[in-house]
Design a protein around this motif. Structure first.
Motif, PDB file in Angstrom:
ATOM      1  N   LEU A   1     -60.701  -1.243  18.448  1.00 10.31           N
ATOM      2  CA  LEU A   1     -60.170  -0.152  17.635  1.00 10.31           C
ATOM      3  C   LEU A   1     -59.263   0.670  18.529  1.00 10.31           C
ATOM      4  CD1 LEU A   1     -60.131   1.649  15.072  1.00 10.31           C
ATOM      5  CD2 LEU A   1     -62.179   2.774  15.950  1.00 10.31           C
ATOM      6  N   LYS A   2     -58.026   0.888  18.070  1.00 11.68           N
ATOM      7  CA  LYS A   2     -57.098   1.620  18.936  1.00 11.68           C
ATOM      8  C   LYS A   2     -56.144   2.482  18.121  1.00 11.68           C
ATOM      9  CE  LYS A   2     -53.571  -2.011  19.325  1.00 11.68           C
ATOM     10  NZ  LYS A   2     -52.771  -2.813  20.255  1.00 11.68           N
ATOM     11  N   ALA A   3     -55.758   3.590  18.699  1.00 11.73           N
ATOM     12  CA  ALA A   3     -54.703   4.420  18.148  1.00 11.73           C
ATOM     13  C   ALA A   3     -53.359   3.913  18.669  1.00 11.73           C
ATOM     14  CB  ALA A   3     -54.915   5.876  18.558  1.00 11.73           C
ATOM     15  N   TYR A   4     -52.299   4.220  17.948  1.00 12.16           N
ATOM     16  CA  TYR A   4     -50.965   3.817  18.403  1.00 12.16           C
ATOM     17  C   TYR A   4     -49.925   4.787  17.850  1.00 12.16           C
ATOM     18  CZ  TYR A   4     -50.477   1.672  13.752  1.00 12.16           C
ATOM     19  OH  TYR A   4     -50.420   1.451  12.390  1.00 12.16           O
ATOM     20  N   ASN A   5     -48.759   4.790  18.479  1.00 13.68           N
ATOM     21  CA  ASN A   5     -47.638   5.653  18.062  1.00 13.68           C
ATOM     22  C   ASN A   5     -48.064   7.103  17.831  1.00 13.68           C
ATOM     23  OD1 ASN A   5     -45.941   3.476  18.205  1.00 13.68           O
ATOM     24  ND2 ASN A   5     -45.678   3.232  16.007  1.00 13.68           N
TER      25      ASN A   5
ATOM     26  N   GLY B   1     -47.793  -6.795   8.945  1.00 10.78           N
ATOM     27  CA  GLY B   1     -46.977  -7.887   8.432  1.00 10.78           C
ATOM     28  C   GLY B   1     -47.476  -9.249   8.864  1.00 10.78           C
ATOM     29  N   ARG B   2     -46.776 -10.283   8.382  1.00 10.73           N
ATOM     30  CA  ARG B   2     -47.195 -11.669   8.629  1.00 10.73           C
ATOM     31  C   ARG B   2     -46.582 -12.262   9.895  1.00 10.73           C
ATOM     32  NH1 ARG B   2     -46.492 -17.192   5.334  1.00 10.73           N
ATOM     33  NH2 ARG B   2     -48.638 -17.950   5.494  1.00 10.73           N
ATOM     34  N   GLY B   3     -45.567 -11.609  10.430  1.00 11.85           N
ATOM     35  CA  GLY B   3     -44.910 -12.144  11.618  1.00 11.85           C
ATOM     36  C   GLY B   3     -45.822 -12.119  12.832  1.00 11.85           C
ATOM     37  N   LEU B   4     -45.562 -13.020  13.764  1.00 10.97           N
ATOM     38  CA  LEU B   4     -46.385 -13.114  14.960  1.00 10.97           C
ATOM     39  C   LEU B   4     -46.102 -11.942  15.893  1.00 10.97           C
ATOM     40  CD1 LEU B   4     -46.106 -16.930  15.745  1.00 10.97           C
ATOM     41  CD2 LEU B   4     -47.968 -15.724  14.611  1.00 10.97           C
ATOM     42  N   ASN B   5     -47.187 -11.327  16.365  1.00 10.03           N
ATOM     43  CA  ASN B   5     -47.076 -10.184  17.265  1.00 10.03           C
ATOM     44  C   ASN B   5     -48.348 -10.127  18.092  1.00 10.03           C
ATOM     45  OD1 ASN B   5     -47.382  -7.294  18.164  1.00 10.03           O
ATOM     46  ND2 ASN B   5     -45.380  -7.147  17.156  1.00 10.03           N
ATOM     47  N   LEU B   6     -48.209  -9.944  19.390  1.00  8.46           N
ATOM     48  CA  LEU B   6     -49.376  -9.954  20.267  1.00  8.46           C
ATOM     49  C   LEU B   6     -50.428  -8.943  19.827  1.00  8.46           C
ATOM     50  CD1 LEU B   6     -50.824 -10.946  22.820  1.00  8.46           C
ATOM     51  CD2 LEU B   6     -49.548  -9.219  24.117  1.00  8.46           C
ATOM     52  N   SER B   7     -50.011  -7.763  19.385  1.00  3.07           N
ATOM     53  CA  SER B   7     -50.966  -6.715  19.059  1.00  3.07           C
ATOM     54  C   SER B   7     -51.820  -7.031  17.840  1.00  3.07           C
ATOM     55  CB  SER B   7     -50.226  -5.390  18.819  1.00  3.07           C
ATOM     56  OG  SER B   7     -49.375  -5.496  17.698  1.00  3.07           O
ATOM     57  N   SER B   8     -51.381  -8.000  17.008  1.00  7.06           N
ATOM     58  CA  SER B   8     -52.165  -8.352  15.830  1.00  7.06           C
ATOM     59  C   SER B   8     -52.841  -9.722  15.951  1.00  7.06           C
ATOM     60  CB  SER B   8     -51.277  -8.317  14.574  1.00  7.06           C
ATOM     61  OG  SER B   8     -50.175  -9.187  14.712  1.00  7.06           O
ATOM     62  N   HIS B   9     -52.802 -10.343  17.132  1.00  7.09           N
ATOM     63  CA  HIS B   9     -53.539 -11.584  17.348  1.00  7.09           C
ATOM     64  C   HIS B   9     -55.035 -11.342  17.224  1.00  7.09           C
ATOM     65  CE1 HIS B   9     -50.386 -14.207  19.640  1.00  7.09           C
ATOM     66  NE2 HIS B   9     -49.929 -13.726  18.518  1.00  7.09           N
ATOM     67  N   PHE B  10     -55.761 -12.352  16.785  1.00  4.58           N
ATOM     68  CA  PHE B  10     -57.200 -12.217  16.566  1.00  4.58           C
ATOM     69  C   PHE B  10     -57.919 -11.701  17.811  1.00  4.58           C
ATOM     70  CE2 PHE B  10     -61.466 -14.073  16.904  1.00  4.58           C
ATOM     71  CZ  PHE B  10     -62.055 -13.553  15.756  1.00  4.58           C
ATOM     72  N   THR B  11     -57.606 -12.279  18.963  1.00  2.79           N
ATOM     73  CA  THR B  11     -58.331 -11.888  20.173  1.00  2.79           C
ATOM     74  C   THR B  11     -57.992 -10.480  20.627  1.00  2.79           C
ATOM     75  OG1 THR B  11     -56.613 -13.061  21.433  1.00  2.79           O
ATOM     76  CG2 THR B  11     -58.698 -14.209  21.063  1.00  2.79           C
ATOM     77  N   GLU B  12     -56.843  -9.942  20.199  1.00  3.31           N
ATOM     78  CA  GLU B  12     -56.485  -8.568  20.532  1.00  3.31           C
ATOM     79  C   GLU B  12     -57.157  -7.567  19.593  1.00  3.31           C
ATOM     80  OE1 GLU B  12     -54.549  -7.698  23.147  1.00  3.31           O
ATOM     81  OE2 GLU B  12     -54.382  -9.807  23.697  1.00  3.31           O
ATOM     82  N   VAL B  13     -57.362  -7.983  18.336  1.00  4.07           N
ATOM     83  CA  VAL B  13     -57.860  -7.066  17.310  1.00  4.07           C
ATOM     84  C   VAL B  13     -59.379  -7.105  17.184  1.00  4.07           C
ATOM     85  CG1 VAL B  13     -57.803  -6.564  14.833  1.00  4.07           C
ATOM     86  CG2 VAL B  13     -55.706  -7.201  16.020  1.00  4.07           C
ATOM     87  N   PHE B  14     -59.962  -8.302  17.296  1.00  2.00           N
ATOM     88  CA  PHE B  14     -61.398  -8.466  17.053  1.00  2.00           C
ATOM     89  C   PHE B  14     -62.234  -7.597  18.001  1.00  2.00           C
ATOM     90  CE2 PHE B  14     -65.377 -11.009  17.681  1.00  2.00           C
ATOM     91  CZ  PHE B  14     -65.896 -10.778  16.413  1.00  2.00           C
ATOM     92  N   GLU B  15     -63.214  -6.897  17.437  1.00  2.00           N
ATOM     93  CA  GLU B  15     -64.090  -5.995  18.192  1.00  2.00           C
ATOM     94  C   GLU B  15     -63.291  -4.948  18.981  1.00  2.00           C
ATOM     95  OE1 GLU B  15     -66.799  -8.404  20.495  1.00  2.00           O
ATOM     96  OE2 GLU B  15     -68.140  -8.606  18.779  1.00  2.00           O
TER      97      GLU B  15
END
Length: 343
Positions: free
Chosen positions: A198-202, A182-196
């Motif tokens: 890959l992670k599994a979740y739930n 989604g478009r809402g702000l969330n730490l897990s989808s910030h650029f610095t968290e996502v870039f380079e």
């Protein structure tokens, strides 16, 4: 077709606007946003400039949508039940892109989403168009499937329908682009968290698991068990779902090929790459297509099916438009024949 979009400023709401701008029978009459009420949509999404000049309304003015033939609800789960109830009473058909109308049993929804279901007699139809087309045609409320579920169910449905696999051996390993959050702000989808990264979740607890099991169980005519693990990958769009299952004794590679042809040969939006095919997310980007390829691992006696979709189109807004077309007797492809974006 007079159309309202509730929640037009999220990614799926925006994607509905993009697709419907090219629909020959669509007229957008109302769009809503509680966070940006009164703003012009082209100021929120400048790429829509020249296509729309409408201002965003509030959901509190729901009665104004009585002039609509259909309303798309693109809100987080838990918010579509009361809106859907009111719209139905006004004679407006509803397509919900959230989870509120996806489950046959409201108790399953409540168990996995931790929200009371307040419209338990909605008589909603599950909107995976290729598999539920006849029901969608007669529906007043459609629960649009989730993105992971669309990719996974379409991959496994032929194997389940023709009983070619052991129903308790299905494993789904799926990767999604960040727009799925989604478009809402969330730490897990910030650029610095996502870039380079890959992670599994739930793991063993993702909410799409019971949705996948529900659909495949209905196709099979019996309960099924699916082990589902989602992953987040550093790209904006796309889902790649790799699905594994044990092959029943006596089933040949030709049987598996024939099953995919039998179920999907006439489906415009399902592109069969065949045995040995390798679907890729870039080949479906921006489109309503689902690409399917499958492989036989004779060493482990497993079939591996790979599916690729755009999570915002076939996994959300495109499938919703496809359902609308079916509900109103329009050309099912209307507004959805865009060639995928490449590169």
């Amino acid at each position: 077709m007079k159309i309202s979009i509730i929640g037009a400023t999220g990614y799926t709401g925006e994607e509905l606007l993009r697709l419907l701008a090219g629909h020959p029978d669509a007229e957008i009459v109302h769009i809503t946003s509680e966070s940006q009420t009164g703003a012009a949509i082209q100021t929120v999404y400048p790429h829509l400039r020249g296509f729309y000049d409408k201002k965003l309304e509030s959901l509190r003015e729901l009665e104004a949508m009585a002039d609509s033939d259909v309303a798309f609800i693109a809100l987080p789960h838990g918010h579509a039940m009361e809106a859907g109830k009111q719209l139905s009473r006004m004679g407006v058909k509803v397509i919900d892109l959230g989870a509120d109308y996806r489950f046959r049993d409201p108790a399953v929804y409540e168990q996995w989403y931790r929200v009371p279901h307040t419209y338990r007699d909605a008589q909603a139809v599950y909107g995976l168009t290729e598999l539920y087309r006849a029901q969608v045609k007669e529906a007043s409320i459609v629960g649009n499937p989730g993105c992971f579920t669309t990719a996974s169910i379409l991959a496994l449905a032929p194997l389940v329908k023709f009983r070619l696999i052991e129903l308790d051996t299905m494993i789904v390993d799926a990767k999604s682009g960040v727009s799925g959050a989604g478009r809402g702000l969330n730490l897990s989808s910030h650029f610095t968290e996502v870039f380079e990264n890959l992670k599994a979740y739930n793991i063993a607890g993702h909410r799409h698991t019971p949705e996948i099991e529900q659909a495949l169980g209905e196709i099979a005519g019996s309960a099924v068990t699916v082990s589902f693990t989602p992953h987040l990958i550093p790209m904006a769009r796309g889902i790649l779902s790799t699905c594994y299952a044990g092959i029943k004794p006596g089933v040949s590679a030709g049987d598996i090929d024939a099953a995919f042809q039998a179920l999907y040969a006439g489906e415009f939006f399902i592109r069969l790459l065949g045995r040995g095919g390798y679907p890729a997310t870039k080949n479906t980007r921006g489109s309503n297509f689902c690409d399917l390829g499958w492989h036989i691992d004779s060493r482990t006696n497993r079939v591996i099916v790979v599916s690729a979709i755009d999570n915002l189109v076939k996994g959300a807004a495109g499938q919703a438009v496809q359902n609308m077309n079916v509900m109103f007797g329009l050309d099912e492809r209307a507004g959805l024949t865009q060639v995928p974006l490449y590169p």
